[in-house]
Design a protein around this motif. Structure first.
Motif, PDB file in Angstrom:
ATOM      1  N   ASP A 134      50.232 -62.153  49.454  1.00  0.00           N
ATOM      2  CA  ASP A 134      49.017 -61.610  50.050  1.00  0.00           C
ATOM      3  C   ASP A 134      49.243 -60.329  50.843  1.00  0.00           C
ATOM      4  O   ASP A 134      48.310 -59.818  51.478  1.00  0.00           O
ATOM      5  CB  ASP A 134      48.373 -62.657  50.968  1.00  0.00           C
ATOM      6  N   GLU A 135      50.467 -59.801  50.823  1.00  0.00           N
ATOM      7  CA  GLU A 135      50.711 -58.528  51.516  1.00  0.00           C
ATOM      8  C   GLU A 135      49.917 -57.413  50.843  1.00  0.00           C
ATOM      9  O   GLU A 135      49.693 -57.421  49.631  1.00  0.00           O
ATOM     10  CB  GLU A 135      52.204 -58.177  51.493  1.00  0.00           C
ATOM     11  N   VAL A 136      49.534 -56.446  51.625  1.00  0.00           N
ATOM     12  CA  VAL A 136      48.784 -55.308  51.102  1.00  0.00           C
ATOM     13  C   VAL A 136      49.747 -54.263  50.545  1.00  0.00           C
ATOM     14  O   VAL A 136      50.738 -53.903  51.183  1.00  0.00           O
ATOM     15  CB  VAL A 136      47.908 -54.675  52.194  1.00  0.00           C
ATOM     16  N   CYS A 137      49.469 -53.801  49.342  1.00  0.00           N
ATOM     17  CA  CYS A 137      50.238 -52.711  48.737  1.00  0.00           C
ATOM     18  C   CYS A 137      49.670 -51.398  49.258  1.00  0.00           C
ATOM     19  O   CYS A 137      48.653 -50.912  48.758  1.00  0.00           O
ATOM     20  CB  CYS A 137      50.147 -52.778  47.210  1.00  0.00           C
ATOM     21  N   GLU A 138      50.292 -50.859  50.279  1.00  0.00           N
ATOM     22  CA  GLU A 138      49.751 -49.689  50.969  1.00  0.00           C
ATOM     23  C   GLU A 138      49.625 -48.478  50.049  1.00  0.00           C
ATOM     24  O   GLU A 138      48.690 -47.677  50.176  1.00  0.00           O
ATOM     25  CB  GLU A 138      50.643 -49.332  52.172  1.00  0.00           C
ATOM     26  N   ALA A 139      50.545 -48.338  49.118  1.00  0.00           N
ATOM     27  CA  ALA A 139      50.541 -47.153  48.255  1.00  0.00           C
ATOM     28  C   ALA A 139      49.355 -47.136  47.299  1.00  0.00           C
ATOM     29  O   ALA A 139      48.986 -46.079  46.784  1.00  0.00           O
ATOM     30  CB  ALA A 139      51.845 -47.075  47.468  1.00  0.00           C
ATOM     31  N   LEU A 140      48.760 -48.300  47.042  1.00  0.00           N
ATOM     32  CA  LEU A 140      47.629 -48.387  46.120  1.00  0.00           C
ATOM     33  C   LEU A 140      46.334 -48.754  46.834  1.00  0.00           C
ATOM     34  O   LEU A 140      45.331 -49.066  46.196  1.00  0.00           O
ATOM     35  CB  LEU A 140      47.921 -49.418  45.023  1.00  0.00           C
ATOM     36  N   SER A 141      46.348 -48.715  48.165  1.00  0.00           N
ATOM     37  CA  SER A 141      45.190 -49.143  48.952  1.00  0.00           C
ATOM     38  C   SER A 141      44.560 -47.975  49.693  1.00  0.00           C
ATOM     39  O   SER A 141      45.185 -46.927  49.912  1.00  0.00           O
ATOM     40  CB  SER A 141      45.599 -50.217  49.962  1.00  0.00           C
ATOM     41  N   THR A 142      43.328 -48.191  50.089  1.00  0.00           N
ATOM     42  CA  THR A 142      42.651 -47.296  51.026  1.00  0.00           C
ATOM     43  C   THR A 142      42.161 -48.146  52.191  1.00  0.00           C
ATOM     44  O   THR A 142      42.171 -49.380  52.115  1.00  0.00           O
ATOM     45  CB  THR A 142      41.455 -46.591  50.366  1.00  0.00           C
ATOM     46  N   ALA A 143      41.717 -47.493  53.234  1.00  0.00           N
ATOM     47  CA  ALA A 143      41.214 -48.236  54.389  1.00  0.00           C
ATOM     48  C   ALA A 143      40.007 -49.090  53.996  1.00  0.00           C
ATOM     49  O   ALA A 143      39.824 -50.196  54.501  1.00  0.00           O
ATOM     50  CB  ALA A 143      40.839 -47.265  55.504  1.00  0.00           C
ATOM     51  N   GLU A 144      39.207 -48.574  53.056  1.00  0.00           N
ATOM     52  CA  GLU A 144      38.013 -49.302  52.628  1.00  0.00           C
ATOM     53  C   GLU A 144      38.321 -50.360  51.580  1.00  0.00           C
ATOM     54  O   GLU A 144      37.567 -51.330  51.431  1.00  0.00           O
ATOM     55  CB  GLU A 144      36.977 -48.326  52.056  1.00  0.00           C
ATOM     56  N   ASN A 145      39.435 -50.196  50.865  1.00  0.00           N
ATOM     57  CA  ASN A 145      39.746 -51.108  49.761  1.00  0.00           C
ATOM     58  C   ASN A 145      41.220 -51.511  49.772  1.00  0.00           C
ATOM     59  O   ASN A 145      42.027 -50.976  49.023  1.00  0.00           O
ATOM     60  CB  ASN A 145      39.397 -50.454  48.419  1.00  0.00           C
ATOM     61  N   PRO A 146      41.609 -52.450  50.638  1.00  0.00           N
ATOM     62  CA  PRO A 146      43.001 -52.923  50.642  1.00  0.00           C
ATOM     63  C   PRO A 146      43.303 -53.736  49.387  1.00  0.00           C
ATOM     64  O   PRO A 146      42.498 -54.568  48.977  1.00  0.00           O
ATOM     65  CB  PRO A 146      43.077 -53.789  51.906  1.00  0.00           C
ATOM     66  N   VAL A 147      44.438 -53.464  48.799  1.00  0.00           N
ATOM     67  CA  VAL A 147      44.831 -54.126  47.549  1.00  0.00           C
ATOM     68  C   VAL A 147      46.090 -54.951  47.801  1.00  0.00           C
ATOM     69  O   VAL A 147      47.102 -54.417  48.254  1.00  0.00           O
ATOM     70  CB  VAL A 147      45.094 -53.097  46.429  1.00  0.00           C
ATOM     71  N   THR A 148      46.033 -56.230  47.518  1.00  0.00           N
ATOM     72  CA  THR A 148      47.205 -57.091  47.682  1.00  0.00           C
ATOM     73  C   THR A 148      47.961 -57.179  46.362  1.00  0.00           C
ATOM     74  O   THR A 148      47.431 -56.884  45.284  1.00  0.00           O
ATOM     75  CB  THR A 148      46.806 -58.501  48.129  1.00  0.00           C
TER      76      THR A 148
END
Length: 378
Positions: A134-148
């Motif tokens: 469930d960790e967020v993949c920061e490189a593929l995320s935005t503040a509005e759309n966190p991607v795990t």
């Protein structure tokens, strides 16, 4: 330290042996192996060939990303991977791909991170989700759309059939025998690197870290400006603080840690006090020290890091503490001699003196492991 995820695969020869050797070399040349996913058997991706065994490894490294790429490629070559013929995918003894490096997004001819095919490959996303979940993949995320990582797996349309293998790969550090020590002390002169080494050991080998609270001592800056006036209150302050801290830390057993590692020892107070105090002051100080520490446990291993004075001064200058700028080289030499004189008298203490004058164990992984190997070498 940087966090990186690496995808490893092999479909030639003894695949488990290739994966195991690759992880060992990554441990030796790249950094700490934090987690290894289960191994999955999967069909060749993009070409006809034998099934692969794949896994994902989470690591922490001090290497910059370009150096990491160079190192992984050299490991592939060392294990027998041949130059690719043409542009088509093909079987290989070992394949090491950099999936992620912190939250870096980079596109170049040599390297793209996140890996350009990562989201398309089930054999990458399944083991990645196993160890990152469930960790967020920061490189593929935005503040509005966190991607795990789990979200990436669920969104993957690859319909390959993966078979989870019963046999697991082991972290290389688990095979290093630190001698069954319960309590290790790292000692050394000012600027020798004892805190850095103790911290690295605690992270690498799951030890409870005990660090000296030297930054909180209000007498230290005053002592460096006026040693004669502030030597006794400084040493008394250290004596009380070190005693209380060791009493607290050694008395609190941590079920989730394998042993304890400290960047100072109870005898440090005596060594420094003998250098800084007048004879009458030191005799009083020594009596108090003996009374306070008589029932305190001793370390199973006492490691003394020796560095020559020139290197010590460079290290002290590099860390930039204003109150250390005026340290006299003669003072450092006296402290070093005090340690060596103390060690000569300790017949019941398990001591290892390690000369690190030509080593850089913080930046050079091989230097760090060479020090660790000396812990158990007779």
């Amino acid at each position: 330290m940087h966090t990186t995820f690496l995808s490893l695969g092999s479909n030639q020869g003894n695949t488990y042996e290739a994966l195991d050797k690759a992880i060992q070399l990554l441990f030796e040349r790249v950094g700490r192996v934090v987690k290894i996913s289960p191994v999955y058997q999967s069909p060749a991706w993009g070409f006809e060939g034998p099934d692969f065994h794949n896994c994902v490894v989470r690591m922490e490294t001090s290497l910059p990303i370009k150096k990491l790429l160079d190192t992984t490629q050299s490991i592939e070559q060392l294990l027998g991977r041949k130059e690719k013929e043409g542009t088509a995918y093909q079987s290989r003894i070992i394949d090491i791909d950099i999936l992620l490096y912190d939250d870096v997004v980079r596109h170049s001819d040599q390297l793209t991170v996140p890996h350009k095919h990562m989201q398309e490959r089930l054999f990458v996303l399944q083991p990645l989700a196993d160890i990152a979940g469930d960790e967020v993949c920061e490189a593929l995320s935005t503040a509005e759309n966190p991607v795990t990582y789990l979200g990436l797996l669920e969104a993957c349309i690859d319909d390959s059939i993966l078979t989870k293998q019963a046999k697991w790969l082991k972290k290389p550090q688990d095979s290093i025998d630190l001698g069954g020590y319960n309590y290790i002390t790292i000692e050394g002169n000012i600027g020798a690197g004892k805190t850095s080494l103790a911290t690295m050991i605690s992270e690498e080998f799951n030890a409870k870290l005990i660090l000296e609270r030297f930054k909180d001592n209000p007498f230290l800056p005053k002592f460096y400006k006026d040693p004669d006036r502030f030597a006794f209150p400084l040493e008394m302050s250290f004596l009380a603080d070190r005693y209380q801290q060791l009493l607290d830390d050694l008395g609190q057993y941590d079920l989730f840690k394998d042993f304890m590692c400290a960047d100072y020892d109870r005898y440090k107070s005596l060594i420094f006090a003998q250098v800084t105090l007048q004879e009458e002051e030191f005799l009083l100080y020594k009596r108090l020290h003996e009374m306070m520490y008589k029932d305190m446990p001793q370390p199973d291993l006492y490691v003394y890091l020796y560095q020559n004075t020139e290197r010590l001064l460079k290290n002290i200058k590099k860390r930039g503490r204003s109150y250390e700028k005026s340290i006299d080289p003669t003072y450092l030499e006296k402290i070093n001699q005090g340690y060596l004189d103390f060690i000569k008298t300790q017949h019941n203490l398990n001591v290892k003196i390690i000369d690190i004058s030509e080593l850089d164990f913080v930046k050079n992984r091989a230097d760090f492991l060479s020090i660790i190997n000396q812990f158990t070498n007779e």
